[in-house]
Write a protein that holds these residues in place. Structure first.
Motif, PDB file in Angstrom:
ATOM      1  N   ALA A   1     -10.381  -5.827   0.045  1.00 43.61           N
ATOM      2  CA  ALA A   1     -11.287  -5.510   1.154  1.00 43.61           C
ATOM      3  C   ALA A   1     -11.382  -4.007   1.368  1.00 43.61           C
ATOM      4  CB  ALA A   1     -10.808  -6.192   2.438  1.00 43.61           C
ATOM      5  N   ILE A   2     -10.240  -3.313   1.230  1.00 45.15           N
ATOM      6  CA  ILE A   2     -10.260  -1.858   1.362  1.00 45.15           C
ATOM      7  C   ILE A   2     -11.027  -1.246   0.194  1.00 45.15           C
ATOM      8  CG2 ILE A   2      -8.836   0.215   1.455  1.00 45.15           C
ATOM      9  CD1 ILE A   2      -6.650  -1.434   2.764  1.00 45.15           C
ATOM     10  N   GLY A   3     -10.816  -1.774  -0.992  1.00 45.57           N
ATOM     11  CA  GLY A   3     -11.548  -1.279  -2.156  1.00 45.57           C
ATOM     12  C   GLY A   3     -13.047  -1.414  -1.986  1.00 45.57           C
TER      13      GLY A   3
ATOM     14  N   HIS B   1      -4.648  -3.572  -8.398  1.00 47.49           N
ATOM     15  CA  HIS B   1      -4.852  -2.129  -8.395  1.00 47.49           C
ATOM     16  C   HIS B   1      -6.340  -1.816  -8.513  1.00 47.49           C
ATOM     17  CE1 HIS B   1      -0.561  -2.075  -9.063  1.00 47.49           C
ATOM     18  NE2 HIS B   1      -0.542  -0.747  -9.079  1.00 47.49           N
ATOM     19  N   TRP B   2      -6.698  -0.665  -7.959  1.00 45.97           N
ATOM     20  CA  TRP B   2      -8.067  -0.153  -8.091  1.00 45.97           C
ATOM     21  C   TRP B   2      -8.009   1.236  -8.707  1.00 45.97           C
ATOM     22  CZ3 TRP B   2     -12.958  -1.703  -5.576  1.00 45.97           C
ATOM     23  CH2 TRP B   2     -12.915  -3.039  -5.135  1.00 45.97           C
ATOM     24  N   ARG B   3      -9.021   1.543  -9.519  1.00 47.05           N
ATOM     25  CA  ARG B   3      -9.137   2.871 -10.107  1.00 47.05           C
ATOM     26  C   ARG B   3     -10.107   3.689  -9.243  1.00 47.05           C
ATOM     27  NH1 ARG B   3      -7.072   3.938 -14.864  1.00 47.05           N
ATOM     28  NH2 ARG B   3      -8.629   5.575 -15.299  1.00 47.05           N
TER      29      ARG B   3
ATOM     30  N   ALA C   1     -13.282   0.966  -8.426  1.00 44.54           N
ATOM     31  CA  ALA C   1     -13.460  -0.339  -9.073  1.00 44.54           C
ATOM     32  C   ALA C   1     -12.091  -0.946  -9.364  1.00 44.54           C
ATOM     33  CB  ALA C   1     -14.261  -0.202 -10.374  1.00 44.54           C
ATOM     34  N   PRO C   2     -11.987  -2.286  -9.379  1.00 48.24           N
ATOM     35  CA  PRO C   2     -10.717  -2.924  -9.737  1.00 48.24           C
ATOM     36  C   PRO C   2     -10.250  -2.469 -11.112  1.00 48.24           C
ATOM     37  CG  PRO C   2     -12.268  -4.529  -8.835  1.00 48.24           C
ATOM     38  CD  PRO C   2     -13.045  -3.264  -9.051  1.00 48.24           C
TER      39      PRO C   2
ATOM     40  N   LEU D   1       0.834  -1.201   0.000  1.00 42.46           N
ATOM     41  CA  LEU D   1       0.000   0.000   0.000  1.00 42.46           C
ATOM     42  C   LEU D   1       0.869   1.252   0.000  1.00 42.46           C
ATOM     43  CD1 LEU D   1      -2.686  -0.973   2.653  1.00 42.46           C
ATOM     44  CD2 LEU D   1      -2.919  -1.030   0.178  1.00 42.46           C
ATOM     45  N   PRO D   2       0.475   2.271  -0.768  1.00 39.11           N
ATOM     46  CA  PRO D   2       1.211   3.539  -0.727  1.00 39.11           C
ATOM     47  C   PRO D   2       0.948   4.254   0.587  1.00 39.11           C
ATOM     48  CG  PRO D   2      -0.759   3.753  -2.084  1.00 39.11           C
ATOM     49  CD  PRO D   2      -0.663   2.299  -1.701  1.00 39.11           C
ATOM     50  N   GLY D   3       1.871   5.135   0.997  1.00 38.97           N
ATOM     51  CA  GLY D   3       1.672   5.898   2.225  1.00 38.97           C
ATOM     52  C   GLY D   3       0.587   6.938   2.089  1.00 38.97           C
ATOM     53  N   GLU D   4       0.400   7.440   0.867  1.00 39.63           N
ATOM     54  CA  GLU D   4      -0.597   8.481   0.643  1.00 39.63           C
ATOM     55  C   GLU D   4      -1.136   8.383  -0.772  1.00 39.63           C
ATOM     56  OE1 GLU D   4       0.032  12.469   2.325  1.00 39.63           O
ATOM     57  OE2 GLU D   4      -0.187  13.205   0.265  1.00 39.63           O
TER      58      GLU D   4
END
Length: 421
Positions: free
Chosen positions: A36-38, A59-61, A51-52, A16-19
């Protein structure tokens, strides 16, 4: 995905990115995100879309809509949504909506001081802390509050019914009620709750966080609020006048959109401002204040019905009434639309249909729509078969100086009052 991941743990393989930084109504961004976060972001509903990414596994858009601010995701990632409107101007809109008196009088850039912060949440935290510090400069406000308790001595009034029910035939303790002079007032409870809310949020700068912690100590004698309960009521008065700016801003913090209360597979914590609601509040409050100069009454979200049976309700943002307070003379609806969408598609036809319904039901010859659409020219639509009913669409440039914005409302209020064409 395992059951544990669905329940809220972030799989180690997802980096996961920090921001994550999105822009209000900006382009979608593809970011590495646990499913799950998405799904939690989808359930929260504060993004325009989530959405994925079909082209990038894992990745999610994500695309932001009208809500701006910051949210902390599970795993520590901060999702930040920056507004299209400059932050200083955004807080002018907020400050005017909360209390138009000062801003209307001198059109200052902001009755809310945001310091040098150019992001929503740091600016908000700074503003709240400064307002609270100003409110407490003369000391913590105290007041009388009715207190009921069991005691060994009689003080105040005896609660006879409770005494008989709980201690019939016995000597002390006695059930009493009395007025205590205390700092545990509704005003101090609200300020303390706002401070504690901000201390839990991401992106609050260290110096501001330390000053907020200091304010919490100063308000320690006020009882903490129970999450989920209604805010305590307070009444503006001469005694709490120095508290009032801080109280209005604190209530905006506590009543603002809070993703932590939304449903979804994971808990999200943050604070967001809905630009749709903020723009609507600003337009209607500004017009209501301007119309006072013409002796007219304006009501916000006044309920009317479309059908004779009263089954189809409608609530125009603002209905203007004549001197008798009963006869409608104008109707206005505020539409927060992006300038980009207007440039490519023009004013939306659906808004015209809505305005037509308002004018028809209220028996008016005009209906007005106000957009956050930059510098688009006013457009007038003469409706066929109505004998001259006209729909007018106005644009408001939120990048204008506050004084220019307020002059726009004075001009429009004269039009609504029938003083100009």
């Amino acid at each position: 995905m395992s059951g544990e991941a669905a329940a809220g743990t972030v799989p180690a393989q997802v980096n996961l990115p920090g921001e994550i930084t999105l822009r209000e109504y900006g382009d979608a961004l593809s970011v590495p995100l646990d499913a799950a976060i998405g799904r939690s972001l989808v359930a929260s509903g504060f993004l325009d879309s989530a959405a994925p990414d079909p082209e990038r596994p894992g990745h999610w858009r994500l695309r932001a809509g009208s809500q701006v601010g910051a949210v902390r995701l599970p795993g520590g990632t901060v999702l930040r949504i920056s507004p299209k409107t400059p932050v200083g101007r955004l807080f002018f809109l907020l400050g005017f909506s909360l209390d138009p008196a000062d801003a209307w009088r001198d059109s200052r850039e902001g009755t809310i001081n945001t310091g040098a912060h150019d992001d929503v949440l740091p600016a908000l935290a700074y503003a709240v802390e400064r307002q609270i510090d100003g409110a407490l400069r003369q000391g913590v406000l105290q007041g009388y509050r009715e207190t009921a308790e069991s005691a060994l001595v009689v003080r105040g009034r005896l609660r006879e019914a409770e005494q008989i029910r709980r201690h019939f035939g016995r000597t002390p303790p006695v059930e009493i009620v009395y007025d205590a002079y205390t700092a545990d007032t509704a005003e101090n409870r609200i300020l303390r709750a706002a401070v504690e809310r901000l201390l839990r949020l991401p992106s609050v700068p260290g110096p501001v966080r330390r000053r907020l912690a200091h304010q919490r100590i100063r308000l320690a004698d006020a009882a903490p609020l129970v999450r989920g309960q209604e805010l305590p009521l307070w009444q503006p008065s001469r005694l709490n006048s120095r508290y009032q700016p801080a109280l209005r801003l604190a209530e905006a913090v506590l009543r603002g959109t809070s993703p932590e209360h939304r449903t979804g597979p994971l808990a999200l914590d943050g604070f967001l401002l809905d630009m749709n609601q903020l723009f609507e509040d600003f337009v209607t409050v500004a017009l209501r204040e301007a119309l006072k100069e013409h002796g007219l009454t304006a009501r916000l979200q006044d309920v009317h019905t479309l059908d004779l049976g009263g089954q189809v309700r409608m609530k125009p943002d603002l209905v203007v009434y004549g001197a008798d307070g009963r006869t409608p003379v104008a109707v206005v609806d505020a539409k927060y639309k992006t300038e980009k969408s207007h440039r490519s598609h023009g004013y939306p036809n659906a808004d015209l249909y809505q305005a037509l319904a308002y004018a028809t039901v209220l028996g008016l010859r005009e209906a007005h729509l106000v957009y956050a659409a930059g510098r688009l020219p006013e457009r007038a639509t003469d409706v066929r078969g109505t004998g001259g009913l006209r729909l007018l669409q106005h644009s408001l440039d939120l990048t204008s100086e506050p004084a220019a914005l307020l002059r726009t409302f004075r001009t429009l209020s004269a039009r609504l009052a029938g003083l100009t064409d």
